[in-house]
Design an enzyme around this catalytic site. Structure first.
Site, mmCIF file in Angstrom:
data_model
loop_
_atom_site.group_PDB
_atom_site.id
_atom_site.type_symbol
_atom_site.label_atom_id
_atom_site.label_comp_id
_atom_site.label_asym_id
_atom_site.label_seq_id
_atom_site.Cartn_x
_atom_site.Cartn_y
_atom_site.Cartn_z
ATOM 1 C CB THR A 104 65.574 -27.252 -34.031
ATOM 2 O OG1 THR A 104 64.652 -28.058 -33.283
ATOM 3 C CG2 THR A 104 66.829 -28.054 -34.306
ATOM 4 C CB SER A 143 65.494 -31.880 -26.296
ATOM 5 O OG SER A 143 64.562 -31.622 -27.336
ATOM 6 C CB SER A 321 53.493 20.185 -39.122
ATOM 7 O OG SER A 321 53.089 20.219 -40.476
ATOM 8 C CB SER A 322 57.077 18.347 -43.021
ATOM 9 O OG SER A 322 55.894 17.785 -43.585
#
Length: 477
Positions: A104, A143, A321-322
């Site tokens: 609603t 509705s 990858s870091s």
């Protein structure tokens, strides 16, 4: 509505009154919902919003046609709804994706934005609902209970069309690799152990076939969603709606959406029972399982590259990858797998929500909508990125794959028709214990000639359906 001189207006509802900025396109019902529902922290799915606008446009057109709305108001409503359907004014459709009331709050948010935009088009101030009222005009003969599920089906159908197209693209890319890798031998594996030889082309062909089944399932499940309960109003009896409206509104929605929609024969059933969403979700879960399986297989086949299988090569799309220099990860496969996992989770939520309906209504359709549309969107994007950023650029490390075949004693399976099971088992044990190749051991026995050895281990022999006993015996002689 009371005009304020301080930049605010006052709106009233059954509970009381609230101050809203004069420029706000939403009204008091939306403001209440913002106070009540801060669950997900994000609004409803954009496709659901667009589909709700399409329903409002169809309702206004029908009400105009039957004389329930004057032409000026109806046309203003339709124009405002069309703008929302094109993606405008979404910054004012702000209610949380999870909300009580069976949707609603979203329905009223849409009603208020359309009413205020229509007022603007009619050169009236926002909040002045005399010409176009959110409930009396925008929501006329509707509705939430027929608007929301109908809009959900429209949104799902649109996303299913996109999903089907992306699945078709993925299938095509897999089929291209099937042809390109037809001559590349590889070791087939069961329980992650060497089994018997096959080709990479056959592997990609099997994936393409699985995706083809998913494409067909998605195509067929759209039939389940085209039946809507619009016109049924509160519980499917059409209470407060004229018969003429009930029999015409779905046709109007069909024209607006260009979807092959039809009115449910039993509107009470279509209003209270949500099993169709469980069925569609199950089909999407099946596709998610297929995507996960393929992405997982590709990760395995590309593993390494130095200490893994390394039979196929994935195009590098970003640093992996870091910490570890030079590392490249199968990130597209991992993203696709997570989209698949998410859909499987969404399916569980949809199942729970649909079974929770009671008597004449399911109050938990907002969760169904959020889960179904989020899952669909994820699958659409996952198929697209999988096809474009992974499958299309996959290469084959043919020498590596062929070496795995040559070094595996499990290839003796290919010689069972020629040697018999017992003799083949002896050769497999000898290869396993000595580290020598099956080919060398068979060559020493003299039981199979060199040409026949090459033929039995050829890509054609590995992928043909069965073998010709007479031909095999003749060539052994």
């Amino acid at each position: 509505m009371i005009d304020g001189n301080d930049g605010f207006r006052i709106e009233r509802d059954v509970i009381g009154e609230m101050r809203l900025p004069n420029g706000s396109y939403y009204g008091i019902h939306t403001a209440r919902a913002l106070e009540n529902f801060a669950i997900l922290g994000r609004p409803c799915h954009r496709e659901l919003i667009k589909a709700m606008a399409a329903v409002k446009e169809a309702a206004a057109a029908t009400n105009r046609a039957i004389g329930a709305l004057d032409a000026e108001a109806a046309d203003a409503i339709r124009e405002a709804a069309q703008e929302i359907a094109r993606g405008l004014h979404h910054e004012w459709i702000v209610v949380d994706g999870l909300q009580g009331g069976a949707g609603t709050s979203l329905n009223m948010n849409i009603n208020e934005v359309i009413a205020n935009r229509a007022a603007e088009l009619l050169r009236e101030p926002k909040g002045d609902y005399r010409r176009v009222h959110p409930v009396d005009h925008v929501n006329l003969h509707q509705s939430t209970n027929d608007v929301f599920p109908t809009a959900l089906k429209v949104a799902a159908l649109r996303l299913l069309d996109r999903l089907e197209a992306e699945i078709a693209r993925l299938q095509l890319e897999l089929q291209k690799k099937e042809a390109a890798f037809a001559g590349a031998l590889k070791m087939g594996r069961t329980q992650l152990q060497d089994a018997c030889p096959t080709t990479l082309g056959a592997t990609f062909g099997a994936w393409a076939e699985a995706i083809s089944r998913d494409r067909w399932r998605v195509f067929k499940c759209k039939e389940r969603l085209r039946v809507v309960n619009l016109g049924g109003t509160a519980i499917g009896t059409g209470v407060t709606a004229p018969r003429d409206y009930i029999f015409r509104v779905v046709g109007a929605l069909r024209e607006v959406t260009r979807l092959n929609l039809s009115r449910a024969e039993n509107l009470l059933d279509a209003t209270q029972n949500a099993d169709v969403f469980v069925e569609v979700s199950g089909i999407l879960k099946a596709h998610a399982v297929t995507l996960f399986k393929i992405s997982s297989d590709i990760r395995l086949l590309a593993s390494g590259p130095c200490a893994g299988l390394n039979e196929i090569a994935l195009a590098p799309v970003q640093a992996g990858s870091s910490l570890m220099p030079g590392k490249i990860n199968p990130v597209i496969c991992e993203a696709v797998a997570q989209a698949a996992m998410a859909m499987i989770g969404h399916d569980a939520a949809i199942t729970q929500a649909c079974q929770a309906g009671q008597l004449e209504l399911n109050a938990f359709l907002p969760l169904v909508a959020q889960s179904l549309l989020d899952g669909l969107s994820g699958l659409v994007a996952a198929n697209a990125v999988f096809a474009e950023r992974c499958i299309a650029s996959i290469g084959v490390n043919a020498d590596v794959a062929a070496d795995h075949v040559e070094r595996s004693w499990a290839i003796v399976t290919a010689f069972v028709p020629a040697l018999g099971y017992e003799r083949a088992s002896e050769i497999a044990a000898a290869a396993r214990n000595s580290g020598r190749t099956v080919r060398d051991l068979i060559r020493e026995t003299g039981l199979i000639g060199e040409n026949e050895l090459d033929r039995l281990l050829s890509p054609a022999a590995m992928t043909q359906l069965g073998y010709d006993p007479a031909k095999s015996v003749k060539e052994r002689r």
